[in-house]
Write a protein that holds these residues in place. Structure first.
Motif, PDB file in Angstrom:
ATOM      1  N   THR A   1       0.840  -1.187   0.000  1.00 16.08           N
ATOM      2  CA  THR A   1       0.000   0.000   0.000  1.00 16.08           C
ATOM      3  C   THR A   1       0.872   1.233   0.000  1.00 16.08           C
ATOM      4  OG1 THR A   1      -0.077   0.141   2.401  1.00 16.08           O
ATOM      5  CG2 THR A   1      -1.753  -1.244   1.333  1.00 16.08           C
ATOM      6  N   ALA A   2       0.259   2.388  -0.239  1.00 13.92           N
ATOM      7  CA  ALA A   2       0.993   3.653  -0.226  1.00 13.92           C
ATOM      8  C   ALA A   2       1.584   3.910   1.154  1.00 13.92           C
ATOM      9  CB  ALA A   2       0.067   4.788  -0.644  1.00 13.92           C
ATOM     10  N   ASP A   3       0.844   3.581   2.212  1.00 15.08           N
ATOM     11  CA  ASP A   3       1.338   3.803   3.571  1.00 15.08           C
ATOM     12  C   ASP A   3       2.587   2.960   3.858  1.00 15.08           C
ATOM     13  OD1 ASP A   3      -0.647   5.618   4.068  1.00 15.08           O
ATOM     14  OD2 ASP A   3      -2.006   4.160   5.002  1.00 15.08           O
ATOM     15  N   GLN A   4       2.562   1.713   3.363  1.00 13.09           N
ATOM     16  CA  GLN A   4       3.723   0.853   3.569  1.00 13.09           C
ATOM     17  C   GLN A   4       4.952   1.405   2.862  1.00 13.09           C
ATOM     18  OE1 GLN A   4       2.077  -2.815   2.131  1.00 13.09           O
ATOM     19  NE2 GLN A   4       1.630  -3.582   4.178  1.00 13.09           N
ATOM     20  N   VAL A   5       4.759   1.908   1.632  1.00 12.68           N
ATOM     21  CA  VAL A   5       5.879   2.468   0.876  1.00 12.68           C
ATOM     22  C   VAL A   5       6.402   3.721   1.570  1.00 12.68           C
ATOM     23  CG1 VAL A   5       6.587   3.465  -1.328  1.00 12.68           C
ATOM     24  CG2 VAL A   5       5.060   1.495  -1.292  1.00 12.68           C
ATOM     25  N   MET A   6       5.493   4.578   2.089  1.00 12.72           N
ATOM     26  CA  MET A   6       5.924   5.779   2.809  1.00 12.72           C
ATOM     27  C   MET A   6       6.753   5.393   4.041  1.00 12.72           C
ATOM     28  SD  MET A   6       2.570   8.228   2.819  1.00 12.72           S
ATOM     29  CE  MET A   6       1.554   8.392   1.339  1.00 12.72           C
ATOM     30  N   ALA A   7       6.280   4.372   4.758  1.00 13.04           N
ATOM     31  CA  ALA A   7       7.004   3.945   5.960  1.00 13.04           C
ATOM     32  C   ALA A   7       8.400   3.456   5.608  1.00 13.04           C
ATOM     33  CB  ALA A   7       6.220   2.848   6.681  1.00 13.04           C
ATOM     34  N   SER A   8       8.524   2.751   4.459  1.00 10.67           N
ATOM     35  CA  SER A   8       9.835   2.262   4.036  1.00 10.67           C
ATOM     36  C   SER A   8      10.762   3.423   3.700  1.00 10.67           C
ATOM     37  CB  SER A   8       9.673   1.324   2.833  1.00 10.67           C
ATOM     38  OG  SER A   8       8.910   0.198   3.180  1.00 10.67           O
ATOM     39  N   PHE A   9      10.240   4.425   2.961  1.00  7.92           N
ATOM     40  CA  PHE A   9      11.059   5.596   2.636  1.00  7.92           C
ATOM     41  C   PHE A   9      11.449   6.345   3.919  1.00  7.92           C
ATOM     42  CE2 PHE A   9       9.497   5.523  -1.867  1.00  7.92           C
ATOM     43  CZ  PHE A   9      10.749   5.573  -2.458  1.00  7.92           C
ATOM     44  N   LYS A  10      10.563   6.365   4.900  1.00 11.99           N
ATOM     45  CA  LYS A  10      10.858   7.070   6.130  1.00 11.99           C
ATOM     46  C   LYS A  10      12.034   6.437   6.859  1.00 11.99           C
ATOM     47  CE  LYS A  10       8.584   8.978  10.260  1.00 11.99           C
ATOM     48  NZ  LYS A  10       7.337   9.048  11.032  1.00 11.99           N
ATOM     49  N   ILE A  11      12.117   5.120   6.794  1.00 13.21           N
ATOM     50  CA  ILE A  11      13.259   4.425   7.394  1.00 13.21           C
ATOM     51  C   ILE A  11      14.548   4.821   6.699  1.00 13.21           C
ATOM     52  CG2 ILE A  11      14.313   2.147   7.718  1.00 13.21           C
ATOM     53  CD1 ILE A  11      11.472   1.035   8.106  1.00 13.21           C
ATOM     54  N   LEU A  12      14.521   4.817   5.339  1.00 10.62           N
ATOM     55  CA  LEU A  12      15.722   5.195   4.584  1.00 10.62           C
ATOM     56  C   LEU A  12      16.105   6.638   4.864  1.00 10.62           C
ATOM     57  CD1 LEU A  12      15.129   3.542   1.088  1.00 10.62           C
ATOM     58  CD2 LEU A  12      16.129   2.573   3.140  1.00 10.62           C
ATOM     59  N   ALA A  13      15.108   7.488   5.159  1.00 12.68           N
ATOM     60  CA  ALA A  13      15.362   8.909   5.388  1.00 12.68           C
ATOM     61  C   ALA A  13      15.646   9.215   6.858  1.00 12.68           C
ATOM     62  CB  ALA A  13      14.167   9.727   4.906  1.00 12.68           C
ATOM     63  N   SER A  14      15.818   8.181   7.671  1.00  7.72           N
ATOM     64  CA  SER A  14      16.105   8.370   9.105  1.00  7.72           C
ATOM     65  C   SER A  14      15.020   9.207   9.788  1.00  7.72           C
ATOM     66  CB  SER A  14      17.483   9.034   9.283  1.00  7.72           C
ATOM     67  OG  SER A  14      18.500   8.235   8.723  1.00  7.72           O
ATOM     68  N   ASP A  15      13.774   8.867   9.490  1.00 12.66           N
ATOM     69  CA  ASP A  15      12.590   9.482  10.101  1.00 12.66           C
ATOM     70  C   ASP A  15      12.348  10.931   9.664  1.00 12.66           C
ATOM     71  OD1 ASP A  15      11.849   7.218  11.422  1.00 12.66           O
ATOM     72  OD2 ASP A  15      12.935   7.709  13.250  1.00 12.66           O
ATOM     73  N   LYS A  16      13.062  11.389   8.634  1.00 14.92           N
ATOM     74  CA  LYS A  16      12.809  12.750   8.138  1.00 14.92           C
ATOM     75  C   LYS A  16      11.592  12.742   7.216  1.00 14.92           C
ATOM     76  CE  LYS A  16      16.777  13.423   6.165  1.00 14.92           C
ATOM     77  NZ  LYS A  16      17.439  12.141   6.363  1.00 14.92           N
ATOM     78  N   ALA A  17      10.986  13.941   7.027  1.00 17.94           N
ATOM     79  CA  ALA A  17       9.833  14.076   6.124  1.00 17.94           C
ATOM     80  C   ALA A  17      10.273  14.204   4.672  1.00 17.94           C
ATOM     81  CB  ALA A  17       8.991  15.296   6.514  1.00 17.94           C
ATOM     82  N   TYR A  18      11.539  14.224   4.442  1.00 15.49           N
ATOM     83  CA  TYR A  18      12.098  14.321   3.100  1.00 15.49           C
ATOM     84  C   TYR A  18      13.248  13.337   2.988  1.00 15.49           C
ATOM     85  CZ  TYR A  18      15.622  17.038   5.594  1.00 15.49           C
ATOM     86  OH  TYR A  18      16.572  17.421   6.466  1.00 15.49           O
ATOM     87  N   ILE A  19      13.734  13.147   1.748  1.00 11.32           N
ATOM     88  CA  ILE A  19      14.872  12.259   1.507  1.00 11.32           C
ATOM     89  C   ILE A  19      15.805  12.933   0.510  1.00 11.32           C
ATOM     90  CG2 ILE A  19      13.852  10.970  -0.415  1.00 11.32           C
ATOM     91  CD1 ILE A  19      15.113   8.420   0.874  1.00 11.32           C
ATOM     92  N   THR A  20      17.101  12.692   0.638  1.00  5.90           N
ATOM     93  CA  THR A  20      18.069  13.343  -0.252  1.00  5.90           C
ATOM     94  C   THR A  20      18.468  12.397  -1.377  1.00  5.90           C
ATOM     95  OG1 THR A  20      19.997  12.569   0.984  1.00  5.90           O
ATOM     96  CG2 THR A  20      18.958  14.640   1.712  1.00  5.90           C
ATOM     97  N   VAL A  21      19.069  13.006  -2.411  1.00  6.54           N
ATOM     98  CA  VAL A  21      19.550  12.222  -3.557  1.00  6.54           C
ATOM     99  C   VAL A  21      20.623  11.234  -3.104  1.00  6.54           C
ATOM    100  CG1 VAL A  21      20.772  12.354  -5.758  1.00  6.54           C
ATOM    101  CG2 VAL A  21      18.957  14.006  -5.237  1.00  6.54           C
ATOM    102  N   ASP A  22      21.514  11.671  -2.245  1.00  5.10           N
ATOM    103  CA  ASP A  22      22.588  10.785  -1.769  1.00  5.10           C
ATOM    104  C   ASP A  22      22.025   9.593  -1.016  1.00  5.10           C
ATOM    105  OD1 ASP A  22      24.463  12.411  -2.884  1.00  5.10           O
ATOM    106  OD2 ASP A  22      24.850  13.554  -1.046  1.00  5.10           O
TER     107      ASP A  22
END
Length: 890
Positions: free
Chosen positions: A823-844
């Motif tokens: 689901t969209a929520d699951q994908v958001m949660a996965s990105f949040k982990i990669l982003a270290s709980d930030k509301a955004y994510i960087t290219v690096d």
């Protein structure tokens, strides 16, 4: 070695060596390794409380630092320690620590507080190992394994891609140091250049791992490289303790890796779906473009003036039907199959339905195809009509030329003859002869009137049929008519002149006159007979040729009577000769009343008799040709009357085949593939029929009373049969895809689990349920339905508001209720982990955590993060995750 027992859970990570070591003394090398490792491990936790130990058997004797260690690693408070320094105070504190260990499910046997207080090294090491097992190793879980086995599996998975690394245990597999370096490189490739490591440098490898771990990973050095390398079998517990620190250090990375895997999986689904959409758009565009270019060619009704050119058009059309169109039929069928498969994949992956570009819907392509076939049918009918018209025109034009040539041959010199004034100086006998001769000419002229009318009639028909050289036909016809009118005028003028002097003449040779009168119509009859015997004809059936043969036989029946007329006419000439001989008259040999001589009559009669058998031969040849055509008709009809019903039967069988075939979906698929192959193998019969159809068209056969099936009927039926079996196979493929994606077991399908629930409530038994039947079905399956909930379910199973629920929609709903999909929520949660709980994510971060292809896919599609807390170039992964499950860009 220390003897202790553990709970059922802890027995999972006990080794046979643990059992064996209970009764043996601890190996000195192992004891050394354990002392160093366990001391470093304890200090890694005690430093959080601002303290450490120097000697493991001495520093734990009073129980204070032991209790502190347990509080740090468990996060729980132990009972308040005794402050005294007497032996019994120390024993009390150690007992408090041991009681706490036992409260965590660990059963200690033969380990008592006295041994710890007395500084027993083996007992102290055994106690610390028990603590390490319980708090550092027991909770490790990888797939279906845990504790020691789980830790070993984790190491194997992480080091599998590395050369010279094969982790099978926690002793000799780690002696060369490559396994430790591989673990670090796998998670932090920036810290170690693995390509420069050598298997023959174990001490260098181990020290590299120890130094990097201590400096960058906050894992203290717990082992000595020389001890490990120089020991035949390093201590397993020391290695396990040190390796477990890596597991816990990289736990966050494991979580990030899991999140990255989920994101990659979702992105792969979207990428595959987008590729299928692009392929559909491309194939649809190409097919529509081909139809767009083909229709003008089929709509072109510019007729050719020559038969050969029109026959070439017909041959081009045959090539279109045999060569150019069949691949497009396959493309159209494949396009529909691709569309259905794509929609199924989108539905199974919880994505919105695919909406093609405007004008490229399956229905748009079907309408365009229908328009193509309508134009195609009209084009073929026009071609055949034009060929018949040109055939008729060629026949009429040739007949026109023949009749014109015969007429012009007859009129040659007639105008000069009628214009002569020979009667002015003629004798009475000669004048009367001229008069009789003119009367004979008028008789002949009247006999030719019908021929002139036939010429005019043929010219008119050529004009009505739009003959390409109508201008020359009209000119020639007009010339003949003008000449005919002039001949009539001249004939009348000469008669008037002869009648003025007729009274001057009294003697006429009756016999010459009678000969002339009888010879002229007989000669005209022979001319007509010769013309008829040489007349061209065109027929399309044996009945028509037999009609001509009958007419010819009737003509032959008149020959004896004609021969009598010839004999009578020739008898007049004989009488003239006889009279001349009797009365001694010297004949000039020329009949003054006609140009026809007895020899002319004889020659034409012989010519007529010669033409009769030639006409017989020509008619018989045409009989043979028409019989051959009839054979072609019957040959085509015999095949068509078999193939047509066969196609219809197969169409009906396909309609029931998915219901009648039993077994698994794979077995159904195999049966359908075999069924399809049987149909394809039948193609040779269609090709043979096409060959017979071409022979018929080349023989200008355009009708067949022996069959109701035309080649067009067979072609359309064959194309529909191929399309239908392909669609049926595609339906089973989609059922397999649905089953595999949504967890429908083969037993459920074989047992009719869903079908039984559906058919039991299908009151009309028509493959569909109305809302009341569907509600009853859900209630019977245990659903507690209110009006709002039922309305929600109806929007899922009947999104188009048709008022019915199909079997496929029923299966989709039932499987979706229990299927686990992203689901969209699951994908958001996965990105949040990669982003270290930030509301955004960087290219690096994206490039570090995701494979290159998936990282660039996200970077190219994510929008800029608009929050004030984000750095320049930050990306919005929340809107991107929502868009993955929203409207398609295509």
């Amino acid at each position: 070695f220390v003897v202790y027992h553990c709970s059922h859970e802890e027995q999972q990570y006990m080794t046979p060596e643990d059992e064996w070591d209970r009764d043996l003394l601890l190996d000195p090398a192992w004891e050394k390794q354990q002392r160093k490792t366990f001391t470093a491990w304890c200090n890694s936790h005690l430093r959080k409380a601002g303290t450490q130990i120097e000697n493991i058997e001495d520093d734990f004797r009073n129980g204070l630092k032991l209790m502190l260690l347990l509080e740090v690693i468990s996060g729980e408070r132990l009972p308040k320690p005794d402050k005294g320094k007497m032996r019994f105070h120390k024993i009390a504190n150690v007992n408090k620590a041991l009681d706490f260990i036992c409260s965590k499910g660990v059963k200690l046997v033969s380990i008592g507080a006295e041994e710890i207080v007395d500084g027993n090294t083996k007992m102290t090491l055994g106690m610390i190992w028990t603590i390490i097992l319980r708090f550092a190793i027991q909770d490790i879980s990888v797939e279906e394994t845990s504790a020691k086995e789980g830790l070993l599996l984790w190491c194997q998975r992480k080091t599998a891609p590395y050369r010279n690394v094969n982790v099978q245990n926690f002793h000799i597999s780690w002696k060369d140091g490559l396994a430790l370096c591989a673990l670090i490189h796998r998670h932090r490739p920036d810290l170690i250049d693995y390509s420069k490591l050598r298997k023959d440098d174990p001490i260098g490898n181990l020290n590299t791992a120890f130094e990097v771990a201590e400096k960058y990973l906050d894992i203290p050095k717990m082992l000595d490289a020389e001890d490990i390398v120089n020991t035949p079998k390093p201590d397993e517990k020391a290695i396990m303790t040190y390796v477990s620190c890596f597991y816990h250090a990289f736990a966050g990375a494991e979580q990030a890796e899991t999140a990255a895997n989920r994101i990659c999986k979702v992105l792969a689904v979207n990428q595959e779906n987008e590729k299928l959409m692009e392929e559909y758009e491309k194939l649809a565009s190409e097919l529509l473009e081909w139809i767009r270019k083909t229709i003008p060619w089929l709509e072109n009704r510019t007729a050719e003036q020559q038969m050969r050119a029109m026959q070439q058009k017909l041959e081009d059309f045959r090539d279109y039907r045999r060569i150019h169109k069949p691949p497009r039929v396959q493309e159209k069928c494949q396009l529909e199959i691709n569309f259905n498969t794509l929609q199924t994949k989108l539905r199974l992956s919880n994505r919105p339905a695919f909406m093609p570009s405007e004008g490229k819907m399956v229905s748009d392509i079907a309408n365009a195809w229908k328009g193509l076939e309508q134009v195609e049918k009209g084009y073929e009918e026009w071609l055949l009509t034009e060929i018949r018209r040109l055939e008729r025109l060629d026949h009429l034009a040739e007949k026109f030329k023949q009749k014109c040539s015969l007429h012009q041959s007859w009129t040659s010199g007639k105008e000069e003859l009628l214009s002569m004034k020979d009667y002015e100086s003629a004798s009475l006998m000669e004048i009367r002869a001229l008069m009789r001769k003119h009367e004979a000419f008028e008789s002949d002229l009247a006999a030719h009137q019908d021929r002139v009318e036939q010429i005019a009639a043929i010219a008119q028909e050529l004009n009505e049929l739009d003959y390409h050289d109508a201008s020359s036909v009209n000119a020639r016809c007009q010339g003949i008519c003008d000449q005919w009118d002039n001949l009539g005028t001249l004939t009348q003028k000469r008669r008037d002149s002869l009648e003025r002097v007729e009274k001057l003449w009294e003697t006429i040779d009756q016999l010459y006159l009678e000969f002339a009168k009888r010879a002229a119509p007989f000669n005209n009859w022979m001319d007509g007979a010769m013309e008829d015997l040489q007349d061209m004809f065109i027929v399309h059936s044996t009945e028509e040729i037999h009609s001509l043969i009958t007419a010819h036989d009737q003509f032959k029946a008149t020959l004896p009577e004609a021969d009598k007329e010839r004999m009578a006419t020739m008898g007049i000439q004989s009488e003239i000769v006889k009279i001349a001989q009797t009365y001694g008259i010297k004949l000039s040999g020329v009949n003054p009343y006609t140009n026809l001589s007895p020899q002319d009559i004889t020659n034409k009669w012989e010519a007529v008799k010669h033409l009769v058998p030639l006409r017989d031969q020509m008619l018989q040849e045409e009989v043979a040709r028409q019989q051959a055509n009839e054979r072609l008709r019957r040959q085509f009809a015999a095949q068509a009357n078999i193939i047509g019903p066969w196609i219809q039967t197969k169409m009906e069988e396909i309609g029931h085949v998915s219901v009648d075939i039993a077994g698994s979906l794979e077995e159904q698929m195999n049966n359908l593939k075999q069924y399809e192959q049987n149909i394809i193998n039948y193609k040779s019969n269609i090709d043979k029929l096409e060959g017979d159809h071409q022979l018929s068209q080349e023989s200008l056969i355009f009708d067949n009373k022996h069959t109701n099936y035309t080649m067009e009927h067979i072609r359309v039926g064959w194309e529909q049969l191929l399309t239908t079996i392909a669609r049926t196979i595609n339906e089973v493929e989609n059922q397999i895809l649905t089953r595999d994606a949504k967890g429908i077991s083969q037993e459920q399908l074989n047992d009719g689990y869903f079908e039984e629930g559906f058919t039991c409530n299908d009151s009309d038994i028509n493959g569909m349920m109305d809302p009341d039947d569907f509600r009853a079905c859900l209630i019977s399956m245990g659903y507690d339905l209110g009006e709002v909930e039922f309305a929600r379910i109806m929007t899922l199973v009947d999104s188009n508001n048709t008022g019915v629920v199909t079997f496929q929609a029923f299966i989709d709903f039932m499987t979706r209720e229990t299927a686990e999909t992203d689901t969209a929520d699951q994908v958001m949660a996965s990105f949040k982990i990669l982003a270290s709980d930030k509301a955004y994510i960087t290219v690096d971060e994206l490039r570090r955590e995701l494979p290159a292809e998936q990282a660039e896919y996200c970077i190219s599609r994510m929008t800029r993060y608009v929050g004030a807390d984000g750095p320049a170039g930050a990306l919005d992964y929340i809107s991107f995750s929502s868009a993955l499950y929203g409207e398609s860009d295509l």
